[in-house]
Design a protein around this motif. Structure first.
Motif: not given
Length: 272
Positions: A142-147, A176-191
């Motif tokens: 499932l990492f292939l579509p993301q790559a 697109q990730n197979k695991v999305i928890t709440a803290q993942y949102f900060t990954w792009y919000l900080c950018l």
């Protein structure tokens, strides 16, 4: 005379900025990134290949990055054994977790984990090796579509606007990730502060997309609360809410790409 000269220079600068802006928009297109033009993409591939491997600064950065990464990884493995490599790096490529997961894959993970546990208990084989675990194998696939999406965004966006490309890449990776928890949102919000001025937030398309995203989040939280806190059998409802959340994220990303305004005038002039 000095004021007239200053006014004339300012007018010339504004005219030059306008010409640069018009030229770049007509030749490259801020809203029509060259994703559907093979010749342009090939040119960008060659351009980025030269930038990454044929310039001293990029080679120095790559060598120093890989050296640091390898040294730290070797030290961790030497100190803590293979567990450090597995838990610190490899685990994230095959991680499959259905709890507190916004991803639309969570229902498949939930059902597959239950069937796998039942099968292992029936066979009496225990937990088995993670390498032979079908869920781990699918998790890596499932990492292939993301790559592919990240590579596509690198070629189509980075030549125009690197901060915006980093934001879009991270947003797509999380959505697109197979695991999305709440803290993942900060990954792009900080950018987002690095490129928020490039997006027309007041447009109807953006506002509608944000409202839909908010509705999808509330729907997911409501159904997840009924499942985890109240013990209600609403797994299918949570899965539908996860699909709605994914669609809302894709819609928001498409809206942000459509409402992308491009660089500021100062950045255009400095780049020339």
């Amino acid at each position: 005379s000095k004021q007239q000269n200053a006014t004339t220079q300012q007018q010339q600068q504004q005219q030059q900025c306008s010409e640069i802006n018009t030229t770049i928009r007509s030749r490259e297109g801020y809203k029509n990134f060259p994703w559907t033009r093979p010749k342009r993409l090939l040119h960008l591939i060659l351009l980025w290949t030269r930038r990454l491997f044929l310039t001293p600064s990029s080679v120095l950065f790559f060598v120093s990055m890989m050296t640091t990464f390898c040294i730290l990884t070797i030290l961790a493995v030497h100190q803590f054994g293979h567990t450090a490599l597995e838990e610190g790096l490899l685990y994230h490529f095959s991680r499959v977790d259905h709890r507190h997961n916004y991803s639309s894959f969570w229902y498949w993970i939930y059902l597959a984990r239950g069937r796998l546990t039942t099968s292992l208990d029936f066979d009496g084989s225990g937990s088995g090796s993670d390498c032979n675990n079908p869920m781990s194998i699918v998790g890596r696939v499932l990492f292939l579509p993301q790559a592919i999406l990240i590579l596509y965004a690198s070629l189509g966006l980075a030549p125009y606007d690197l901060p915006y490309a980093l934001f879009v890449q991270t947003f797509m990776f999380v959505a697109q990730n197979k695991v999305i928890t709440a803290q993942y949102f900060t990954w792009y919000l900080c950018l987002l502060p690095l490129c928020s001025d490039r997006i027309k937030w007041t447009s109807r398309k953006i506002v509608t997309a944000l409202i839909l995203l908010g509705v999808s989040i509330v729907s997911w939280l409501g159904s997840a609360y009924c499942l985890e806190m109240r013990g209600m059998s609403v797994h299918f409802m949570v899965w539908l809410a996860s699909i709605g959340f994914f669609v809302a994220n894709v819609n928001l990303l498409g809206s942000m790409l459509c409402e992308y305004k491009g660089f500021g005038t100062e950045l255009l002039l400095s780049s020339e």
